[in-house]
Motif scaffolding. Structure first.
Motif, PDB file in Angstrom:
ATOM      1  N   LEU A 134       8.715  -6.157  -6.968  1.00 22.01           N
ATOM      2  CA  LEU A 134       8.276  -6.158  -5.579  1.00 22.01           C
ATOM      3  C   LEU A 134       8.375  -7.566  -5.005  1.00 22.01           C
ATOM      4  CD1 LEU A 134       5.126  -3.888  -5.875  1.00 22.01           C
ATOM      5  CD2 LEU A 134       7.272  -3.306  -4.751  1.00 22.01           C
ATOM      6  N   PRO A 135       8.468  -7.706  -3.677  1.00 27.05           N
ATOM      7  CA  PRO A 135       8.499  -9.033  -3.066  1.00 27.05           C
ATOM      8  C   PRO A 135       7.234  -9.824  -3.404  1.00 27.05           C
ATOM      9  CG  PRO A 135       9.113  -7.346  -1.471  1.00 27.05           C
ATOM     10  CD  PRO A 135       8.606  -6.637  -2.673  1.00 27.05           C
ATOM     11  N   VAL A 136       7.389 -11.135  -3.535  1.00 30.46           N
ATOM     12  CA  VAL A 136       6.268 -11.997  -3.905  1.00 30.46           C
ATOM     13  C   VAL A 136       5.781 -12.830  -2.719  1.00 30.46           C
ATOM     14  CG1 VAL A 136       5.514 -13.879  -5.417  1.00 30.46           C
ATOM     15  CG2 VAL A 136       7.044 -12.105  -6.303  1.00 30.46           C
ATOM     16  N   PHE A 137       6.686 -13.408  -1.938  1.00 25.69           N
ATOM     17  CA  PHE A 137       6.302 -14.378  -0.913  1.00 25.69           C
ATOM     18  C   PHE A 137       6.350 -13.814   0.504  1.00 25.69           C
ATOM     19  CE2 PHE A 137       7.588 -16.830  -4.562  1.00 25.69           C
ATOM     20  CZ  PHE A 137       6.623 -17.826  -4.626  1.00 25.69           C
ATOM     21  N   SER A 138       7.093 -12.775   0.749  1.00 19.81           N
ATOM     22  CA  SER A 138       7.231 -12.243   2.109  1.00 19.81           C
ATOM     23  C   SER A 138       7.485 -10.739   2.052  1.00 19.81           C
ATOM     24  CB  SER A 138       8.386 -12.938   2.843  1.00 19.81           C
ATOM     25  OG  SER A 138       8.722 -12.265   4.037  1.00 19.81           O
ATOM     26  N   GLY A 139       6.874 -10.016   2.992  1.00 19.73           N
ATOM     27  CA  GLY A 139       7.076  -8.576   3.077  1.00 19.73           C
ATOM     28  C   GLY A 139       8.034  -8.173   4.178  1.00 19.73           C
ATOM     29  N   ASP A 140       8.906  -9.091   4.622  1.00 20.60           N
ATOM     30  CA  ASP A 140       9.845  -8.780   5.706  1.00 20.60           C
ATOM     31  C   ASP A 140      10.767  -7.617   5.364  1.00 20.60           C
ATOM     32  OD1 ASP A 140       8.742 -10.753   7.207  1.00 20.60           O
ATOM     33  OD2 ASP A 140      10.462 -12.108   7.172  1.00 20.60           O
ATOM     34  N   VAL A 141      11.002  -7.382   4.078  1.00 21.98           N
ATOM     35  CA  VAL A 141      11.898  -6.298   3.693  1.00 21.98           C
ATOM     36  C   VAL A 141      11.387  -4.955   4.200  1.00 21.98           C
ATOM     37  CG1 VAL A 141      10.785  -5.940   1.435  1.00 21.98           C
ATOM     38  CG2 VAL A 141      13.176  -5.307   1.744  1.00 21.98           C
ATOM     39  N   HIS A 142      10.079  -4.813   4.339  1.00 24.59           N
ATOM     40  CA  HIS A 142       9.529  -3.552   4.865  1.00 24.59           C
ATOM     41  C   HIS A 142       9.861  -3.392   6.344  1.00 24.59           C
ATOM     42  CE1 HIS A 142       7.466  -2.754   1.122  1.00 24.59           C
ATOM     43  NE2 HIS A 142       6.898  -3.939   1.164  1.00 24.59           N
ATOM     44  N   SER A 143       9.893  -4.503   7.076  1.00 20.70           N
ATOM     45  CA  SER A 143      10.341  -4.430   8.474  1.00 20.70           C
ATOM     46  C   SER A 143      11.808  -4.042   8.551  1.00 20.70           C
ATOM     47  CB  SER A 143      10.124  -5.784   9.166  1.00 20.70           C
ATOM     48  OG  SER A 143       8.760  -6.109   9.250  1.00 20.70           O
ATOM     49  N   GLY A 163       6.668   5.452  12.884  1.00 22.04           N
ATOM     50  CA  GLY A 163       5.637   6.060  12.054  1.00 22.04           C
ATOM     51  C   GLY A 163       6.174   6.429  10.680  1.00 22.04           C
ATOM     52  N   GLY A 164       5.341   7.018   9.860  1.00 30.28           N
ATOM     53  CA  GLY A 164       5.785   7.460   8.543  1.00 30.28           C
ATOM     54  C   GLY A 164       5.602   6.400   7.470  1.00 30.28           C
ATOM     55  N   PRO A 165       5.974   6.738   6.244  1.00 26.98           N
ATOM     56  CA  PRO A 165       5.708   5.847   5.097  1.00 26.98           C
ATOM     57  C   PRO A 165       6.458   4.525   5.147  1.00 26.98           C
ATOM     58  CG  PRO A 165       7.107   7.707   4.452  1.00 26.98           C
ATOM     59  CD  PRO A 165       6.607   8.000   5.824  1.00 26.98           C
ATOM     60  N   LEU A 166       7.607   4.482   5.817  1.00 25.36           N
ATOM     61  CA  LEU A 166       8.371   3.230   5.844  1.00 25.36           C
ATOM     62  C   LEU A 166       7.723   2.155   6.709  1.00 25.36           C
ATOM     63  CD1 LEU A 166      12.078   4.472   5.999  1.00 25.36           C
ATOM     64  CD2 LEU A 166      10.843   3.538   4.051  1.00 25.36           C
ATOM     65  N   THR A 167       6.776   2.538   7.544  1.00 17.42           N
ATOM     66  CA  THR A 167       6.125   1.551   8.422  1.00 17.42           C
ATOM     67  C   THR A 167       4.757   1.118   7.919  1.00 17.42           C
ATOM     68  OG1 THR A 167       5.064   3.244   9.797  1.00 17.42           O
ATOM     69  CG2 THR A 167       7.296   2.576  10.393  1.00 17.42           C
ATOM     70  N   VAL A 168       4.267   1.740   6.869  1.00 16.75           N
ATOM     71  CA  VAL A 168       2.916   1.441   6.397  1.00 16.75           C
ATOM     72  C   VAL A 168       2.774  -0.014   5.979  1.00 16.75           C
ATOM     73  CG1 VAL A 168       1.229   1.948   4.579  1.00 16.75           C
ATOM     74  CG2 VAL A 168       2.445   3.808   5.708  1.00 16.75           C
ATOM     75  N   ASN A 169       3.809  -0.572   5.340  1.00 17.35           N
ATOM     76  CA  ASN A 169       3.734  -1.932   4.821  1.00 17.35           C
ATOM     77  C   ASN A 169       4.262  -2.982   5.792  1.00 17.35           C
ATOM     78  OD1 ASN A 169       2.759  -1.852   1.894  1.00 17.35           O
ATOM     79  ND2 ASN A 169       4.253  -0.187   1.942  1.00 17.35           N
ATOM     80  N   VAL A 177       0.863  -1.180   0.000  1.00 18.06           N
ATOM     81  CA  VAL A 177       0.000   0.000   0.000  1.00 18.06           C
ATOM     82  C   VAL A 177       0.899   1.229   0.000  1.00 18.06           C
ATOM     83  CG1 VAL A 177      -1.886  -1.158   1.196  1.00 18.06           C
ATOM     84  CG2 VAL A 177      -0.132   0.010   2.525  1.00 18.06           C
ATOM     85  N   GLY A 178       0.287   2.388  -0.155  1.00 17.07           N
ATOM     86  CA  GLY A 178       1.059   3.624  -0.117  1.00 17.07           C
ATOM     87  C   GLY A 178       1.868   3.842  -1.372  1.00 17.07           C
ATOM     88  N   GLU A 179       3.110   4.220  -1.189  1.00 19.62           N
ATOM     89  CA  GLU A 179       3.967   4.639  -2.297  1.00 19.62           C
ATOM     90  C   GLU A 179       4.198   3.547  -3.330  1.00 19.62           C
ATOM     91  OE1 GLU A 179       8.704   5.328  -2.800  1.00 19.62           O
ATOM     92  OE2 GLU A 179       7.783   6.242  -1.043  1.00 19.62           O
TER      93      GLU A 179
END
Length: 514
Positions: free
Chosen positions: A117-126, A149-155, A50-52
Motif C-alpha cells: 500500500l502507499p506509504v507517504f501519499s494517498g493520491d493514487v486513490h484520487s 460515489g462508491g468504493p473507489l472514492t472512500v479513500n 479504509v474499506g476494502e
C-alpha cells in the motif's frame, strides 16, 4: 550488480585473506531490506486506508497508537535505503558498477514497494476515482470524486472530494483503462503502480542515453536520476503520475537528440497531456532542433515546426478522448493544499499576517499576490535561462528551469522535485549542481513524514531514534570490518562526502561509454 575490475570482489577478498567487504551485492541486499522495512512501517505509520484495503491485523491498531514506534520503523528502513544508495554512488564513482547492474539493483529495491500500500501519499486513490469518472462519462474537469460515489472514492482525502482533476486527458484515460480492467480498490492500486513502473521503465531506458548525449557518465545519471530513493518512494511506492510524465518526456528528448525531432515532440506533448510541467520540455526542443537544421533562421523554423507538431498532437488527442481542455482551468487545484516546503506560500502567509495586523488586509489575498509574483519571477528566470541554454546544455537547463518553477510555485511536494532532478541527473556535468541534487535527495527523504502521522514531538523522536539506530549500527560494522580502512574497500562509507558520489564528468573528461 555487475562489478568492474576497479572495484573489489568478494572472491578477491577471500584470496587475499581479508574479510569479505561490503560490496555491490551487499548494497543490493541492504537496499532491498530497507525497502521491506519501509513497507512494514507503512502498515503502521503510512497512509491509513479504509474499506476494502484496510489492514486490520490484531496487532496493527495497537502499534499505530504509538506514533514514535511506528515512525521509527519507517525511518530505520529509510536510513538503510539511503546508506545503500550512497554506497552504490561510491562504487559508481570508482567505475565499479554498470548501467545494467544499476537497473537490476533498482528492480530489487522497487519490488517491496510494488506490492504494498502507499506509504507517504494517498493520491493514487484520487487517480482511481478520476479514472472511474472518465470511464463512466462524468466530466472530471468539472466535478470531483464525490459525484461518483462508491468504493473507489472512500479513500480520496476530503480536500479533493469536490475538486476537478488537474491532469491531462492522456492520464485520465490511462487511469480509466486501469479501473476498467481492475474494478476494485486493491487491484486498482496495483494497476496504477504497474502504470508507474512502466514510466520508470522508460526512465531506465532514456536516462543513460540522455546522459551519453550530454557528456555525462550513464551510470552516474542512473544512480542520481533512477536509483534515487525519491523515485522508489514516490513514483513506485506511491504511484504518482510523474512517473509516466517523466518517462514520456525523457524518451521524447532522446528521440529529438537522435535527429527524430518530430516524433520526439509527439512524445513530449503526450507527457504534457499527462501533467502540465512537461510543457517546458517542448520549449527546449527548439534549440536542439535548430542545431540540426541548415539554412537561414534555424531557430524560427524550429520553433514553428515544434509548435505545429505539438499543437497538432494535442488537438488530435483531445479530439479522440473527447475531454476538451477543461484541465487547463483546473491547474490551480493543487493549491488547495498548503505545503510547508513552498517558499511563496510561507512568504505569503508571513507577509499576509503582518499586513493583516497593520492594515487589515486579507491573508489569503496577500498569499495569492505573492504566488503570482513568484510565478512571474519564475517565468522570467526560465526565459533568461532558455535564451542562454547553450552554456549548460538544453537538458541541464531544462532541469534548472523546472527546479525554479517548483521552488517558486504555490505547492511543493517532494516528488515535484523529481521534475528537475531527472533531467539534471542526465544533463548536468558540473559537480556543484549534482552535489546539491544528491544532498537535496537525502534531505527530502528524511524530512517528509509518512502519510499516516502528523508532525509532533513523538514523530520527531521516532524519526531520530530510527535514523540513529541504523547509523550507529553502520558505524560499529565499519569499525569492526578489517578491510574498512583500506582505500577502495567495499565497507560502509564514512561521512557522506558529496565529492565522491555525484559522478559527474568535468568539461575536459570523456565519459565512459557503456
Amino acid at each position: 550488480m555487475t562489478v568492474r575490475s576497479a572495484a573489489p570482489t568478494e572472491s578477491g577478498d577471500r584470496q587475499s585473506g581479508r574479510a569479505p567487504a561490503y560490496g555491490p551485492v551487499c548494497c543490493r541486499l541492504l537496499g532491498a531490506a530497507g525497502s521491506s522495512v519501509i513497507v512494514l512501517g507503512g502498515l503502521l505509520a503510512g497512509v491509513r486506508p479504509v474499506g476494502e484495503v484496510a489492514i486490520e491485523l490484531p496487532i496493527v491498531p495497537a502499534l499505530r497508537n504509538s506514533t514514535g514506534l511506528s515512525v521509527s520503523v519507517v525511518y530505520v528502513g529509510l536510513t538503510m535505503l539511503l546508506l545503500a544508495w550512497w554506497r552504490v554512488g561510491v562504487l559508481v564513482r570508482a567505475d565499479g558498477v554498470s548501467v545494467r547492474g544499476l537497473a537490476t539493483t533498482a528492480a530489487w529495491w522497487a519490488l517491496p514497494f510494488a506490492i504494498a500500500l502507499p506509504v507517504f501519499s494517498g493520491d493514487v486513490h484520487s487517480y482511481l476515482a478520476q479514472g472511474a469518472m472518465t470511464s463512466a462519462g462524468l466530466d472530471a474537469y468539472r466535478v470531483g470524486p464525490a459525484a461518483l460515489g462508491g468504493p473507489l472514492t472512500v479513500n480520496v482525502p476530503d480536500i479533493w472530494q469536490h475538486t476537478p482533476a488537474p491532469y491531462g486527458p492522456v492520464f485520465l484515460h490511462l487511469a480509466a483503462v486501469v479501473t476498467d480492467v481492475t474494478g476494485g480498490v486493491w487491484v486498482g492500486v496495483v494497476g496504477m503502480r504497474v502504470l508507474a513502473l512502466l514510466g520508470v521503465g522508460l526512465l531506465v531506458w532514456a536516462v543513460p542515453r540522455l546522459a551519453r548525449a550530454c557528456g555525462v557518465r550513464p551510470a552516474a545519471a542512473m544512480w542520481l536520476g533512477v536509483l534515487n530513493p525519491l523515485v522508489l518512494l514516490h513514483l513506485v511506492g506511491d504511484a504518482h503520475n510523474e512517473a509516466v510524465m517523466l518517462g514520456l518526456m525523457c524518451v521524447g528528448l532522446v528521440l529529438v537528440l537522435r535527429r527524430r525531432p518530430a516524433l520526439g515532440v509527439v512524445l513530449v506533448t503526450l507527457a504534457l497531456l499527462v501533467k502540465a510541467p512537461a510543457a517546458l520540455a517542448i520549449a527546449f526542443v527548439v534549440p536542439i532542433w535548430a542545431r540540426q537544421l541548415e539554412g537561414r533562421r534555424p531557430w524560427l523554423r524550429a520553433a514553428l515546426w515544434t509548435a505545429t507538431v505539438s499543437g497538432g498532437t494535442a488537438g488530435v488527442v483531445t479530439a479522440l478522448t473527447g475531454t476538451g481542455f477543461g484541465w487547463l482551468r483546473a491547474l490551480g487545484t493543487p493549491t488547495h493544499a498548503r505545503t510547508w516546503m513552498s517558499i511563496s506560500t510561507d512568504l505569503g502567509w508571513a507577509v499576509g499576517t503582518v499586513l493583516h495586523h497593520l492594515k487589515g488586509l486579507d491573508v489569503e489575498q496577500t498569499r495569492h499576490v505573492v504566488w503570482l509574483v513568484g510565478l512571474v519571477a519564475a517565468a522570467g528566470a526560465c526565459l533568461v535561462l532558455w535564451r542562454r541554454s547553450e552554456r549548460l546544455g538544453p537538458i541541464a537547463t531544462l532541469g534548472v528551469c523546472l527546479g525554479v518553477v517548483v521552488l517558486a510555485g504555490p505547492v511543493v511536494h517532494p516528488w515535484y522535485l523529481l521534475w528537475a532532478l531527472v533531467p539534471l541527473a542526465a544533463g548536468a556535468r558540473g559537480t556543484t549542481i549534482r552535489r546539491v541534487a544528491a544532498a537535496g535527495s537525502v534531505a527530502l527523504v528524511l524530512l517528509v513524514l509518512p502519510g499516516g502521522v502528523q508532525p509532533s514531538l513523538a514523530a520527531l523522536a521516532g524519526a531520530l531514534v530510527g535514523t540513529a539506530t541504523v547509523l550507529v549500527a553502520a558505524a560499529f560494522t565499519r569499525r569492526s570490518s578489517p578491510g574498512a580502512a583500506r582505500a577502495g574497500s567495499g565497507a560502509w562509507p564514512g561521512p557522506m562526502r558529496l565529492t565522491g558520489v555525484t559522478g559527474g564528468v568535468s568539461p575536459g573528461q570523456q565519459p565512459t561509454r557503456r
